[in-house]
Design a protein around this motif. Structure first.
Motif, PDB file in Angstrom:
ATOM      1  N   ALA A 138      57.464  37.899  28.271  1.00 46.96           N
ATOM      2  CA  ALA A 138      56.242  38.030  27.479  1.00 46.96           C
ATOM      3  C   ALA A 138      55.671  36.663  27.126  1.00 46.96           C
ATOM      4  N   ALA A 139      56.524  35.734  26.707  1.00 46.09           N
ATOM      5  CA  ALA A 139      56.059  34.394  26.343  1.00 46.09           C
ATOM      6  C   ALA A 139      55.531  33.640  27.555  1.00 46.09           C
ATOM      7  N   CYS A 140      56.210  33.791  28.682  1.00 48.88           N
ATOM      8  CA  CYS A 140      55.788  33.107  29.905  1.00 48.88           C
ATOM      9  C   CYS A 140      54.437  33.627  30.392  1.00 48.88           C
ATOM     10  N   ALA A 141      54.264  34.938  30.387  1.00 45.63           N
ATOM     11  CA  ALA A 141      52.998  35.527  30.828  1.00 45.63           C
ATOM     12  C   ALA A 141      51.853  35.066  29.932  1.00 45.63           C
ATOM     13  N   MET A 142      52.104  35.008  28.632  1.00 42.48           N
ATOM     14  CA  MET A 142      51.082  34.551  27.692  1.00 42.48           C
ATOM     15  C   MET A 142      50.686  33.106  27.975  1.00 42.48           C
ATOM     16  N   ALA A 251      60.708  30.035  22.543  1.00 38.09           N
ATOM     17  CA  ALA A 251      59.950  29.333  21.505  1.00 38.09           C
ATOM     18  C   ALA A 251      59.177  28.170  22.098  1.00 38.09           C
ATOM     19  N   GLY A 252      59.749  27.535  23.113  1.00 34.82           N
ATOM     20  CA  GLY A 252      59.090  26.391  23.740  1.00 34.82           C
ATOM     21  C   GLY A 252      57.769  26.762  24.385  1.00 34.82           C
ATOM     22  N   MET A 253      57.708  27.897  25.046  1.00 33.68           N
ATOM     23  CA  MET A 253      56.462  28.310  25.683  1.00 33.68           C
ATOM     24  C   MET A 253      55.407  28.679  24.642  1.00 33.68           C
ATOM     25  N   ARG A 254      55.837  29.276  23.557  1.00 33.67           N
ATOM     26  CA  ARG A 254      54.886  29.564  22.477  1.00 33.67           C
ATOM     27  C   ARG A 254      54.365  28.268  21.856  1.00 33.67           C
TER      28      ARG A 254
END
Length: 264
Positions: A138-142, A251-254
């Protein structure tokens, strides 16, 4: 499916109560997030997250100078190491007395998914690993969607001073930044962490310098120095959010998504 680590060694799900020594800060955090904090019996001095859970866990030296005798005294069932972060000769010495040595080498953002699956299966934490995988996707897609809506930029990401060093594109750090729309320079390098001089021709192609908090502790005073040397905008960045893989990648991608929004 075979559980193979970065050295091609096959592992099997462990029966019993594991005793884990982690030699990598990001893996220590991941072990805790898999619900295995109570199984940690040793860590390096750089393994600092999660702080409260690690207070009771003995230190066995640093990532590059592990005290083998201290590891042996802890009688671990498993040792967790990384090809880039730990010295090969030290890990090989510990293979003589640690029954299970798991070595990883994530080089791309998507390698996190395999890491969750590998450690989740070895330590029978499949449900926790599946949840991390879902959160990661989910974070990566965002982040990728957000980055696709913005112009890509070329960046310099220094990791050391005296000598000046950076990362090549065949590194986990470069992969994380690329997911956010920041392509690292140089494109080609003789090593994965090349030394560079400020008169290198490729530096003219840099759009901005991202100045991380680790492994070299760049501070506000270095911003002025590097702005003068590069002639480019300099932006400070949390190095843990970019270089720590495992559960921190989520957390890093966010975090990177937030930085890209600020740069609009």
């Amino acid at each position: 499916m075979a559980l193979l680590d970065a050295l091609g060694h096959e592992h099997i799900p462990f029966n019993g109560t594991p005793r884990i020594v982690s030699l990598v800060p990001s893996l220590t955090e991941l072990i805790c997030d898999l619900g295995l904090a109570d199984a940690l019996v040793g860590r390096t001095g750089f393994c600092v997250h999660p702080k409260e859970r690690l207070r009771r866990v003995p230190k066995v030296g640093g990532t590059k100078d592990v005290n083998g005798d201290a590891v042996r005294a802890l009688a671990p069932t498993h040792l967790i190491a990384d090809i880039d972060e730990n010295r090969r000769e030290q890990v090989e010495e510990m293979m003589a007395f640690v029954p299970h040595v798991v070595v990883v080498h994530p080089r791309t953002v998507n390698d996190n998914r395999g890491l969750y699956a590998l450690l989740g299966a070895i330590f029978r934490r499949d449900d926790q690993a599946a949840q991390l995988d879902a959160d990661f996707c989910a974070a990566c897609a965002m982040l990728i969607t957000l980055a696709a809506a913005r112009p890509r930029e070329t960046v310099l990401y220094p990791i050391w001073r005296t000598p000046w060093m950076t990362v090549c594109r065949d590194t986990y750090i470069a992969s994380m930044l690329a997911a956010a729309g920041w392509d690292t320079l140089p494109i080609d390098a003789p090593t994965r962490f090349p030394v560079f001089e400020w008169d290198a021709p490729w530096l003219t192609q840099v759009d901005r310098v991202l100045l991380p908090s680790e492994p070299f502790a760049f501070t506000a005073r270095h911003v002025t120095e590097i702005a003068a040397l590069s002639g480019k905008p300099v932006q400070r960045i949390d190095g843990e959010m970019v270089s720590w893989y495992g559960s921190r990648a989520i957390a890093g991608m966010r975090y990177l998504a937030g930085l890209r929004r600020q740069s609009d």
